[in-house]
Design an enzyme around this catalytic site. Structure first.
Site, PDB file in Angstrom:
ATOM      1  N   GLY A 152       0.824  -1.206   0.000  1.00 16.54           N
ATOM      2  CA  GLY A 152       0.000   0.000   0.000  1.00 16.54           C
ATOM      3  C   GLY A 152       0.853   1.247   0.000  1.00 16.54           C
ATOM      4  CD  GLU A 153       1.654   6.112  -2.132  1.00  9.94           C
ATOM      5  OE1 GLU A 153       1.611   5.222  -3.004  1.00  9.94           O
ATOM      6  OE2 GLU A 153       2.522   7.011  -2.101  1.00  9.94           O
ATOM      7  CG  ASP A 154      -0.169   2.424   4.471  1.00 12.00           C
ATOM      8  OD1 ASP A 154      -0.850   2.061   5.443  1.00 12.00           O
ATOM      9  OD2 ASP A 154       0.046   1.685   3.479  1.00 12.00           O
ATOM     10  CB  THR A 155       4.383   0.180   3.679  1.00  7.94           C
ATOM     11  OG1 THR A 155       4.011  -0.493   2.464  1.00  7.94           O
ATOM     12  CG2 THR A 155       3.355  -0.066   4.773  1.00  7.94           C
ATOM     13  NE  ARG A 156       4.917   5.639  -3.056  1.00 11.88           N
ATOM     14  CZ  ARG A 156       5.629   6.765  -3.246  1.00 11.88           C
ATOM     15  NH1 ARG A 156       6.839   6.688  -3.780  1.00 11.88           N
ATOM     16  NH2 ARG A 156       5.117   7.939  -2.947  1.00 11.88           N
TER      17      ARG A 156
ATOM     18  N   GLY B 198       6.612   5.843  -7.099  1.00 15.06           N
ATOM     19  CA  GLY B 198       5.209   5.558  -6.847  1.00 15.06           C
ATOM     20  C   GLY B 198       4.437   5.155  -8.083  1.00 15.06           C
TER      21      GLY B 198
ATOM     22  CD  GLU C 233      -0.210  -4.665  -7.018  1.00 14.90           C
ATOM     23  OE1 GLU C 233       0.217  -5.023  -5.905  1.00 14.90           O
ATOM     24  OE2 GLU C 233       0.082  -3.580  -7.545  1.00 14.90           O
TER      25      GLU C 233
END
Length: 829
Positions: A190-194, A222, A256
Site C-alpha cells: 500500500g501507499e502508506d509503506t512505500r 510511486g 494484485e
C-alpha cells in the site's frame, strides 16, 4: 547479479540488450525490445543508440552489472563497432566469473563465422588493427567474440525458407521469462509503506542479489502500471504482500492480491505467498474487519459487485496464511529484525525452487511435470508410477517433480537406480541406508519385512516424498516400506515394466511420452548445432532425424551429438541408412548409428564399459583400458562427446574390490556412467557376434559363464569374463580352462560387498578337479578373483601385461615364485 565489489547495487534490469544500431535498430531489435517490455521485463538499452546508432554512455558497465540476462544481437556489422565490442567483452567477463546468463542471436550471420572470426567479422577486426587500437584490447575483443560464438542461442538466417521473425521473438521472450522466473519476488504494498518499511525490505532483498519487482527506484516514484504488474506476478515464484491499513483502500492493490491468489490456487504453478501484517490485526484481514470494512464499503459503491466479492474472498484467504505480524507497539521487535527474518525465509524458499538440476532445463518437460503435479495433489493418489521405455526421460521427469515439491515435506529422498544398487549392495543394505536418510538416524533392520518395529512407528508419523528410480521387481516397492509412510506422503516410482508398477500397488500410472515435434527439434538442435534451432540448409534433414527418434530424449541427444560439426554429405548418408528401419527399431538404430561412427578402438572401449566398467571409478577404468588400447583416454573423451557415456562426480562406494596392491581402490569421486538403453545396446552388439556359446568377445551372463567354465567351451575370441559369484552355485572346472583364451584380458570373479559383510559358509563357488595351479595367459591385464581357490599363481605365467591384481580372501600361500619377484617390484604390484 552484481559482483561482490558492488553487492549493494540495486538489481534494476532483467535484460541487457546489446546490438549494432545501424544494422537492426529499425527492425528486429525494436520488435524484440517491445515484446520483452510487453511481458513486464525491465530492459536496458540506450535510447539514442536505438534511434541514431550512436555510442553508448559510460553507464554501460553498471547496466550490465545489474542485469540478469544479456541478449547479444550479432549482426553482420556488429564487430565493426568499438562500443559493441566493449559491451560484449564486459558481458563475457561477467559470464565467466558470475555465470550471468548470455543469449546470442545470430542475426543473418553464420555462428561458425562468429566462433572462428571469419567472413565480415574478420574484415572488421582487421580494420580495428589498422586503426592502431591497442593489440591487447583487440585481442580481448576477439577472445570474447569467439566465446560468444560457442554459446547456444538462436540462428535467424533470414532466408526465404526460414521462419518469420515474429516466431523467433516469441521463442526468445518465452526463454527469457523461463530464466527470469527462478529468482523473482513480486512485492504488493500500500501507499502508506512505500517510503518506509517496504522500501527497507526491497533494499535488503536486493542486497543479497534477489530480483524484486517493483524495485526501489519504482517504489520511490510511486508508479503503478497494472498490466505490467499482472504479467510480473505470473512470472514470479514468490509474492510478498505487505498488508497495511491503507492496503485495501487501493483498487490496484486488491487487483494484485486477487491475481496473486489465483496463481497460488493453480496446482501447477506452486506460487508461494508470504503475507506481512504490518500494523494490522490478521483477524481483521480474515474477516474484512476494522478499517478494511470501510474500504470495501467504499469499493462497493464504485465497482461491480462481482469484482468486490472476488477481492473480499481473496483478501480473506490471505488472512488465513502464515506470515509475519508486525504490531508496531513499543514492546515489539525492531523492524530490522523482521526484515532479516523475511529475507532469510525468501532465500530458503527460492533455493528450494530455484536451484534445480539440469532436469528442469530439459526441453519439453514442463507439460508432463505439470501433469504429475496435478496427480500428486489428489488425496487418493499416494503412489504414482512413471512408466516408459529406456531413454524416454522417466528419471528426469521424476527429478523435476521431486525438486519442485521436496520443500513441502517433512522428509524426502531420491533413491537412484534401485535395480543396480540392489545388485551391488543387496536389498537389506540399501533399505537400511534409505530409511536412515528418511528418519535422520541410523536404522538397521535385519528381517525381510519392516514389521512392528520402532522404525515402522516412526515412518507412520512422517509425511515424506520419495522417488524409487528404476524398479524392476514389485517386491522392491514393498521391501522399501512404502506402505508404512505417514499420512500425506507421496511416492514416485519409475520403471520400464508396467506390470511391476501394477503389482507394486501404485494408485495411478503415468506413461511418459516422447517430446513433441517442436521440442524434439529444439533439443536435437542443442546438441547438433549448439543452438536452439537448425542451421541453414539442415532444416529438412533435422526434421527427418527428429522423426526417426520418435521424441525419445536420449536418442535425440546421442544422434545430435554424433552429427555435430559433420558435413551435409555425412548427414545425408546417415539419414539414408536409417530410412528403411521399421518403427520399433528406429530408436535403437538412431543410437546404434553413433556407435557405428566410432573407430575400432573406440568401439571396443564402449563395449568394455558396457560389459565390465559401467559405474566404475574413472581413474581405475582409464588406467586399465590404457593398458589394452593405445589412445584410450582420447577414446573415452570421444564417447563422452558423443553422449554414449558420461562422467559424474559421486560419493563412490566400492562394490567388489576389497583391496588393491596398486592402491586403485581409494574412494574416487569421478565414475563412468552409461544409460541403461546404451548398455543394453552394447551387450546386444556383443551377443550378435556369434550364436555359438564361447565365441562372443565378452561374457557376463551367468548361464553362459557357467557353461563355458563347466564344459570347457573356451575359444580364442573371449576377451573378458565378469560374474557375480553370489549368484552362482558351486562349480567344478578344469585348471586348463583359460589356456585357449589367448586374447583374455579381464577376469572379474567377485562377491558384492553386501554378501561379504555377512556370515556365509560357502564363499568358495569355483572348484577344480585337482589342486593344480590354474594356467593364465600373458595377455591378462586385470585379474579380480574373490576366494581364489589356488595356493599360488602358475610359474609359467608371465605378468608382463598385468595392470592390477586383486585376490582377496582366498587360499593363496605364495603369490609368485622367485623368478617373478623383481618383475612385480618394478610394476609396484
Amino acid at each position: 547479479m552484481a559482483s561482490s565489489s558492488s553487492s549493494s547495487t540495486l538489481m534494476k534490469y532483467h535484460v541487457f540488450l546489446s546490438f549494432r544500431g545501424e544494422d537492426t535498430r529499425l527492425n528486429f531489435t525494436t520488435h524484440l525490445l517491445q515484446a520483452l517490455k510487453d511481458e513486464g521485463l525491465d530492459v536496458f538499452f540506450d535510447e539514442e543508440k536505438l534511434e541514431k546508432g550512436e555510442q553508448l554512455s559510460q553507464a554501460l558497465s553498471r547496466a550490465i552489472a545489474v542485469s540478469s540476462i544479456s541478449i547479444i544481437v550479432l549482426s553482420a556489422d556488429y564487430a565493426s563497432s568499438k562500443s559493441c565490442l566493449l559491451e560484449l567483452s564486459d558481458i563475457m567477463d561477467r559470464y565467466s566469473v558470475e555465470q550471468q546468463i548470455v543469449l546470442p542471436i545470430f542475426y543473418h550471420v553464420n555462428p561458425s563465422d562468429v566462433e572462428n572470426i571469419d567472413g565480415s567479422f574478420k574484415e572488421s577486426f582487421d580494420e580495428h588493427h589498422e586503426a592502431r587500437r591497442s593489440v591487447d584490447e583487440v585481442k580481448r575483443w576477439k577472445t570474447a567474440f569467439a566465446e560468444v560464438g560457442k554459446l547456444e542461442g538462436w540462428h535467424i538466417d533470414g532466408s526465404i525458407s526460414d521462419r518469420p521473425e515474429t516466431q523467433y521473438i516469441k521463442d526468445i521472450v518465452a526463454y527469457v521469462m523461463q530464466k527470469m522466473k527462478k529468482h523473482q519476488v513480486f512485492l504488493s504494498l500500500g501507499e502508506d509503506t512505500r517510503l518506509n518499511f517496504s522500501n527497507h525490505l526491497v533494499n535488503a532483498l536486493e542486497k543479497v542479489g534477489i530480483n524484486v519487482f517493483p524495485d526501489n527506484e519504482t517504489l520511490k516514484k510511486g508508479e503503478k502500471l497494472l498490466p505490467t504488474y499482472s504479467r510480473a506476478i505470473s512470472a514470479s515464484n514468490l509474492s510478498i504482500l505487505v498488508l497495511s491499513k491503507a492496503y485495501a483502500s487501493s483498487e490496484s492493490c486488491l487487483g494484485e492480491l486477487s491475481d496473486i491468489m489465483d496463481c497460488k490456487h493453480n496446482p501447477t504453478d506452486k506460487h508461494i505467498v508470504l503475507p506481512v501484517f504490518y500494523h494490522v490485526d490478521p483477524s481483521n484481514v480474515r474477516n474484512s474487519g476494522g478499517s478494511f470494512e470501510t474500504s470495501f464499503e467504499e469499493h462497493e459503491s464504485k465497482q461491480p459487485t462481482e469484482t468486490v466479492q472476488r477481492w473480499k474472498i481473496a483478501f480473506a484467504e490471505v488472512g488465513k496464511l502464515k506470515g509475519w505480524h508486525i504490531e508496531g507497539g513499543k514492546f515489539d521487535r525492531p523492524e530490522t529484525e523482521y526484515i532479516k527474518d523475511v529475507v532469510e525465509y525468501v532465500i530458503k524458499k527460492l533455493t528450494n525452487i530455484g536451484f534445480e538440476s539440469a532436469s528442469e532445463e530439459l526441453v519439453g518437460i514442463e507439460y508432463q511435470k505439470n501433469a504429475i503435479l496435478k496427480l500428486i495433489k489428489q488425496k487418493d493418489c499416494r503412489v504414482i508410477g512413471l512408466w516408459g521405455m529406456g531413454g524416454q526421460g522417466k528419471s528426469t521427469l521424476a527429478e523435476a517433480v521431486y525438486k519442485k515439491l521436496s520443500s513441502e515435506f517433512e522428509s524426502h529422498w531420491f533413491l537412484h537406480n534401485v535395480r543396480e544398487e540392489i545388485k551391488k549392495h543387496g536389498k537389506e543394505s540399501l533399505r537400511n541406508k534409505f530409511l536412515s536418510e528418511l528418519l535422520k538416524s541410523n536404522v538397521d533392520i535385519g528381517t525381510p519385512s519392516i514389521g512392528s518395529t520402532l522404525a515402522q512407528e516412526r515412518l507412520n508419523k512422517k509425511k515424506v516424498l520419495v522417488v524409487l528410480d528404476d524398479v524392476d521387481d514389485s517386491d522392491q516397492i514393498d521391501y522399501m516400506g512404502v506402505k508404512h509412510f505417514g499420512y500425506g506422503s507421496k511416492t514416485i516410482i519409475t520403471s520400464r515394466d508396467r506390470q511391476v508398477l501394477e503389482s507394486g500397488g501404485t494408485d495411478t500410472i503415468h506413461k511418459v511420452k516422447g517430446l513433441n515435434k517442436n521440442d524434439s527439434l529444439q533439443l536435437f538442435s542443442t546438441f547438433a548445432f549448439k543452438q536452439l534451432n537448425p542451421a541453414v540448409g539442415f532444416q529438412d534433414l533435422s526434421r527427418r532425424f527428429v522423426k526417426y527418434t520418435q521424441g525419445n530424449p536420449l536418442a535425440l541427444k546421442v544422434l545430435g551429438s554424433d552429427l555435430n560439426k559433420r558435413s551435409i554429405n555425412y548427414w545425408e548418408s546417415k539419414a539414408e541408412k536409417l530410412k528403411d528401419c521399421p518403427p520399433e527399431k528406429k530408436i535403437s538404430e538412431a543410437l546404434r548409428s553413433s556407435y557405428d561412427g566410432l573407430d575400432l578402438v573406440e568401439q571396443n572401449i564402449f563395449l568394455d564399459i558396457a560389459c565390465f566398467f559401467k559405474g566404475e571409478p574413472m581413474e581405475r577404468a582409464k588406467l586399465i583400458l590404457s593398458g589394452c588400447y593405445k589412445g584410450a583416454e582420447c577414446g573415452i573423451n570421444k564417447l563422452v562427446d558423443k553422449c554414449l557415456i558420461n562422467v559424474s562426480s559421486t560419493n563412490f562406494s566400492i562394490d567388489y574390490f576389497g583391496y588393491s596392491t596398486m592402491g586403485l581402490c581409494k574412494l574416487l569421486r569421478d565414475a563412468i556412467y552409461m544409460h541403461d538403453t546404451l548398455e543394453e545396446m552394447g551387450k546386444d552388439i556383443v551377443c550378435q557376434e556369434s550364436k555359438t556359446l564361447g565365441k562372443c568377445s565378452r561374457l557376463w551372463n551367468l548361464k553362459h559363464v557357467e557353461e563355458v567354465l563347466k564344459y570347457n567351451k573356451r575359444t580364442d575370441r573371449i576377451q573378458g569374463i565378469k560374474v557375480d559369484l553370489s549368484r552362482m552355485g558351486n562349480l567344478l572346472f578344469q585348471p586348463s580352462v583359460f589356456e585357449s583364451m589367448i586374447n583374455l584380458r579381464y577376469i572379474f570373479f567377485y562377491f558384492p560387498r553386501s554378501w561379504l559383510r555377512k556370515e556365509h559358509e560357502e564363499y568358495k563357488k569355483l572348484h577344480t578337479y585337482q589342486d593344480d595351479i590354474i594356467s593364465l595367459l600373458d595377455e591378462l591385464r586385470y585379474l579380480v578373483w574373490h576366494y581364489y581357490p589356488f595356493k599360488s599363481l602358475s610359474s609359467s605365467y608371465n605378468p608382463k601385461n598385468l595392470i592390477a591384481l586383486e585376490l582377496p580372501y582366498g587360499k593363496m600361500e605364495q603369490l609368485w615364485n622367485e623368478v617373478h619377484q623383481n618383475f612385480f617390484k618394478k610394476k609396484n604390484l
